[in-house]
Design an enzyme around this catalytic site. Structure first.
Site, PDB file in Angstrom:
ATOM      1  N   GLY A  90       0.847  -1.191   0.000  1.00 41.47           N
ATOM      2  CA  GLY A  90       0.000   0.000   0.000  1.00 41.47           C
ATOM      3  C   GLY A  90       0.877   1.234   0.000  1.00 41.47           C
ATOM      4  O   GLY A  90       2.070   1.137   0.314  1.00 41.47           O
ATOM      5  N   CYS A 148       5.555  -5.788   1.284  1.00 39.88           N
ATOM      6  CA  CYS A 148       5.856  -4.358   1.206  1.00 39.88           C
ATOM      7  C   CYS A 148       5.289  -3.610   2.419  1.00 39.88           C
ATOM      8  O   CYS A 148       5.716  -3.868   3.527  1.00 39.88           O
ATOM      9  CB  CYS A 148       5.357  -3.808  -0.137  1.00 39.88           C
ATOM     10  SG  CYS A 148       6.078  -2.221  -0.519  1.00 39.88           S
ATOM     11  N   TYR A 149       4.311  -2.746   2.238  1.00 45.19           N
ATOM     12  CA  TYR A 149       3.747  -2.062   3.407  1.00 45.19           C
ATOM     13  C   TYR A 149       3.305  -3.078   4.455  1.00 45.19           C
ATOM     14  O   TYR A 149       3.438  -2.846   5.651  1.00 45.19           O
ATOM     15  CB  TYR A 149       2.552  -1.176   2.998  1.00 45.19           C
ATOM     16  CG  TYR A 149       1.861  -0.518   4.174  1.00 45.19           C
ATOM     17  CD1 TYR A 149       2.363   0.661   4.719  1.00 45.19           C
ATOM     18  CD2 TYR A 149       0.743  -1.092   4.770  1.00 45.19           C
ATOM     19  CE1 TYR A 149       1.756   1.256   5.824  1.00 45.19           C
ATOM     20  CE2 TYR A 149       0.126  -0.518   5.868  1.00 45.19           C
ATOM     21  CZ  TYR A 149       0.641   0.664   6.386  1.00 45.19           C
ATOM     22  OH  TYR A 149       0.043   1.234   7.471  1.00 45.19           O
ATOM     23  N   HIS A 181       7.463  -7.372  -4.437  1.00 49.61           N
ATOM     24  CA  HIS A 181       6.120  -7.848  -4.806  1.00 49.61           C
ATOM     25  C   HIS A 181       6.189  -9.202  -5.508  1.00 49.61           C
ATOM     26  O   HIS A 181       6.491  -9.286  -6.688  1.00 49.61           O
ATOM     27  CB  HIS A 181       5.435  -6.817  -5.699  1.00 49.61           C
ATOM     28  CG  HIS A 181       5.086  -5.580  -4.941  1.00 49.61           C
ATOM     29  ND1 HIS A 181       3.914  -5.458  -4.231  1.00 49.61           N
ATOM     30  CD2 HIS A 181       5.772  -4.435  -4.747  1.00 49.61           C
ATOM     31  CE1 HIS A 181       3.891  -4.286  -3.640  1.00 49.61           C
ATOM     32  NE2 HIS A 181       5.003  -3.637  -3.923  1.00 49.61           N
ATOM     33  N   GLU A 230       3.726 -11.005  -6.212  1.00 46.55           N
ATOM     34  CA  GLU A 230       2.505 -11.252  -6.994  1.00 46.55           C
ATOM     35  C   GLU A 230       2.596 -10.802  -8.446  1.00 46.55           C
ATOM     36  O   GLU A 230       1.785 -11.190  -9.271  1.00 46.55           O
ATOM     37  CB  GLU A 230       1.297 -10.589  -6.306  1.00 46.55           C
ATOM     38  CG  GLU A 230       1.274  -9.054  -6.283  1.00 46.55           C
ATOM     39  CD  GLU A 230       2.070  -8.444  -5.126  1.00 46.55           C
ATOM     40  OE1 GLU A 230       2.984  -9.102  -4.600  1.00 46.55           O
ATOM     41  OE2 GLU A 230       1.781  -7.287  -4.771  1.00 46.55           O
ATOM     42  N   SER A 256     -28.504 -13.476 -21.224  1.00 46.96           N
ATOM     43  CA  SER A 256     -28.116 -12.582 -22.316  1.00 46.96           C
ATOM     44  C   SER A 256     -27.314 -13.327 -23.370  1.00 46.96           C
ATOM     45  O   SER A 256     -27.140 -12.846 -24.482  1.00 46.96           O
ATOM     46  CB  SER A 256     -27.260 -11.445 -21.757  1.00 46.96           C
ATOM     47  OG  SER A 256     -26.000 -11.960 -21.357  1.00 46.96           O
ATOM     48  N   GLY A 311     -24.205 -13.882 -22.750  1.00 49.77           N
ATOM     49  CA  GLY A 311     -22.847 -13.558 -22.316  1.00 49.77           C
ATOM     50  C   GLY A 311     -22.343 -14.669 -21.390  1.00 49.77           C
ATOM     51  O   GLY A 311     -23.116 -15.536 -20.970  1.00 49.77           O
ATOM     52  N   VAL A 312     -21.042 -14.610 -21.079  1.00 48.03           N
ATOM     53  CA  VAL A 312     -20.438 -15.717 -20.322  1.00 48.03           C
ATOM     54  C   VAL A 312     -21.084 -15.889 -18.937  1.00 48.03           C
ATOM     55  O   VAL A 312     -21.471 -16.991 -18.555  1.00 48.03           O
ATOM     56  CB  VAL A 312     -18.916 -15.479 -20.146  1.00 48.03           C
ATOM     57  CG1 VAL A 312     -18.277 -16.647 -19.421  1.00 48.03           C
ATOM     58  CG2 VAL A 312     -18.251 -15.265 -21.485  1.00 48.03           C
ATOM     59  N   ASP A 313     -21.226 -14.777 -18.208  1.00 49.54           N
ATOM     60  CA  ASP A 313     -21.674 -14.905 -16.821  1.00 49.54           C
ATOM     61  C   ASP A 313     -23.095 -15.462 -16.715  1.00 49.54           C
ATOM     62  O   ASP A 313     -23.353 -16.395 -15.956  1.00 49.54           O
ATOM     63  CB  ASP A 313     -21.595 -13.553 -16.094  1.00 49.54           C
ATOM     64  CG  ASP A 313     -20.177 -12.995 -16.093  1.00 49.54           C
ATOM     65  OD1 ASP A 313     -19.243 -13.780 -16.352  1.00 49.54           O
ATOM     66  OD2 ASP A 313     -20.004 -11.784 -15.855  1.00 49.54           O
ATOM     67  N   SER A 346     -24.709 -17.136 -18.888  1.00 54.30           N
ATOM     68  CA  SER A 346     -24.790 -18.491 -19.431  1.00 54.30           C
ATOM     69  C   SER A 346     -24.321 -19.522 -18.407  1.00 54.30           C
ATOM     70  O   SER A 346     -24.960 -20.559 -18.214  1.00 54.30           O
ATOM     71  CB  SER A 346     -23.913 -18.623 -20.680  1.00 54.30           C
ATOM     72  OG  SER A 346     -24.345 -17.728 -21.663  1.00 54.30           O
ATOM     73  N   LYS A 385     -13.253 -13.804 -13.311  1.00 51.90           N
ATOM     74  CA  LYS A 385     -13.726 -14.109 -14.668  1.00 51.90           C
ATOM     75  C   LYS A 385     -13.114 -15.408 -15.228  1.00 51.90           C
ATOM     76  O   LYS A 385     -13.812 -16.217 -15.831  1.00 51.90           O
ATOM     77  CB  LYS A 385     -13.372 -12.944 -15.595  1.00 51.90           C
ATOM     78  CG  LYS A 385     -14.070 -12.973 -16.922  1.00 51.90           C
ATOM     79  CD  LYS A 385     -15.485 -12.454 -16.787  1.00 51.90           C
ATOM     80  CE  LYS A 385     -16.224 -12.403 -18.083  1.00 51.90           C
ATOM     81  NZ  LYS A 385     -17.552 -11.789 -17.915  1.00 51.90           N
TER      82      LYS A 385
END
Ligand code: XMP
Length: 512
Positions: A56, A83-84, A170, A172, A224, A226-228, A230, A368
């Site tokens: 942070g 880090c922080y 970091h 990550e 719709s 869309g992926v989500d 569906s 996602k």
């Protein structure tokens, strides 16, 4: 879903909070991001296998520096401070942090003590991303140094008895070589995780939970394609079968054949209770003569809800309404406020007048990429699972100016050819979003012996990961040429094709 093997990520305003969570999940351990000031009771309730303090921008000496309940150090749970997070841990446990005068930023060679379980399997030098101002100057009691650089003598710390670890760099980010391995070492060597977060068990567990929660009640979902939505639909269908009704509002502004494809997959392949509402006429008449993009969006959004409500009313009271919310929509950041709103331009919102009692959000815990993995696990075709994002208002915002059926048909045909050629060239997974735009510009051309005066079509393609910034795709010229010549030959009323070579910013991805 409480008390599954979890790592809590305590967010101290890090720009990398979601990235850390995803890295942990990539190592097959479920993770949750919580704000730094979350109550200790909440942490106890989750009973995590380990805790990660994020980095942070603050300095521990600032008056309102973010800090958490010190009781966290008495829970007997392993902690990794980044880090922080490392500075905060050191300072809280009696160490000294030096206020730096200038920022150190960049990929740096770090000396690692490979006898530490955190660095198991590493060489004693590793390139890591350093990004900090303050530094730990004196260790708290019981700690030892396990990493250093020429500018930063204490770049990693360990207290093996307490299972507390800290790194100044970091792990990550990709710039840290083998950074994920450090996270994996923390999870498996130190927290003793078993690694039970795999999508097949998510599917199994969700189906079980959904069945218990829903019983024999009725559920409604707005599909719709869309992926989500569906993935949510198929997951619920597997859990409760015909108790689920999906309403698919086809506003006619979808890509060529898309409405039929969606219907075919869900009705025929999955045998889902599907109501398709063909509302093209209705949307086109509402949109007639409207050229202002935001007005188009508003009309489509409102009309969408109205159609959905009308259909839902025919079904009568339902017990549950499904929402395709995913994890990035719900993460509470260290800033203390929940980010519950998707994007400023998302169509919809909750229909006001649908009669339901509760909301179900079956994908609420997933990123996602995890939604996509779940989709594959459920047997949803790849073409749907990996489909590029498509805006809610559809082709309406890809027809510049007012919308007519003729323009819509022209655009659908041209866009289809573009997509077909991209897919033939095997570029469809590489390009993150690509589509055609029907500009409102007419220009002079020549066809055979005749002068033409017809539309200019623009092709747009971008490469991006977050859609907030994007670069235009370097599609090979021969593919562009093929697309262009097919479009002018096969689609009536287009006599010119241009390729958009603007990145975002300054341009947006869509033209409207
Ligand atoms: P822009 O054009 O803002 O697009 O650079 C960024 C991403 O958002 C999508 N987009 C929309 N999605 N409703 C949506 O659901 C909209 O009104 C809308 N406008 C843009 C766009 O396709 C891109 O992926």
């Amino acid at each position: 879903m409480k008390n599954k093997e979890t790592i809590v990520i305590l967010d101290f305003y890090s720009q990398f909070n979601q990235l850390i969570a995803r890295r942990v999940r990539e190592c097959n351990v479920y993770s949750e991001v919580l704000p730094y000031d979350v109550s200790i009771e909440k942490i106890k309730e989750i009973n995590p296998k380990g805790i990660i303090f994020t980095g942070g921008p603050a300095s521990v000496y600032e008056e309102d520096a973010p800090n958490c309940d010190k009781e966290i150090f008495n829970l007997g749970i392993p902690i990794l401070g980044i880090c922080y997070g490392m500075q905060f841990m050191s300072y809280s446990l009696g160490g000294k942090v030096e206020k730096g005068s200038k920022k150190e930023y960049g990929e740096t060679e770090v000396n690692l003590d490979t006898s530490s379980p955190l660095f198991e399997g590493f060489n004693d030098k590793n390139i890591c991303l350093m990004s900090h101002t303050d530094l730990v100057k004196e260790l708290p009691n019981g700690f030892r140094t396990i990493a250093s650089t020429s500018n930063c003598p204490i770049a990693g710390i360990e207290n093996k008895d307490l299972n507390f670890y800290g790194i100044q760099f970091h792990a990550e980010v990709n710039n840290t070589v083998n950074g994920v391995k450090i996270i994996r070492n923390f999870l498996y060597n130190i927290c003793k995780c078993s690694g039970d977060w795999v999508m097949s068990s998510f599917v199994e567990e969700s189906i079980k939970n959904l069945r218990e929660r829903i019983g024999n009640k009725k559920v409604l979902l707005a599909l719709s394609g869309g992926v989500d939505s569906s993935v949510a639909a198929v997951l619920l269908h597997k859990a409760i079968g015909k108790q689920l009704t999906c309403i698919f509002v086809d506003h006619g502004l979808l890509r060529k054949n898309e409405g039929d494809e969606v219907e075919n997959i869900f009705r025929n392949q999955f045998d889902i209770n599907l109501i398709r509402v063909n509302a093209e006429e209705r949307f086109l008449s509402k949109l007639a003569g409207v050229s202002e993009p935001e007005k188009k969006r508003k009309i489509i959004g409102e009309e969408f809800i109205r159609v959905f409500e009308e259909e839902a009313k025919k079904i009568g009271t339902v017990d549950f309404l499904v929402q395709g919310t995913i994890y990035p929509d719900v993460i509470e950041s260290g800033k203390g406020k929940a980010a519950v709103i998707k994007s400023h331009h998302n169509v919809g919102g909750l229909p006001d007048y649908v009669d339901f009692k509760e909301i179900i959000e079956p994908l609420r815990d997933l990123f996602k990429d995890e939604v996509r993995k779940t989709g594959l696990e459920l047997g949803i075709p790849e073409m749907l699972v990996f489909r590029q994002p498509f805006p809610g208002p559809g082709l309406a915002i890809r027809i510049i100016g007012d919308i007519t059926r003729e323009k819509l048909d022209i655009l659908k045909d041209a866009d289809y050819i573009f997509r077909e050629e991209i897919s033939k060239a095997g570029l469809d997974k590489e390009l993150n979003q690509y589509f055609a735009v029907l500009t409102n510009l007419k220009s002079v051309g020549v066809m055979g012996d005749y002068r033409t005066y017809d539309y200019t079509l623009a092709l747009r393609s971008v490469c991006t990961t977050d859609f907030m910034t994007a670069t235009w795709s370097r599609i090979p010229y021969d593919i562009l040429e093929k697309v262009s010549s097919r479009i002018v030959n096969e689609v009536k009323h287009i006599n010119r094709v241009v390729y958009d070579i603007t990145s975002k910013p300054p341009a947006t991805i869509e033209w409207e």
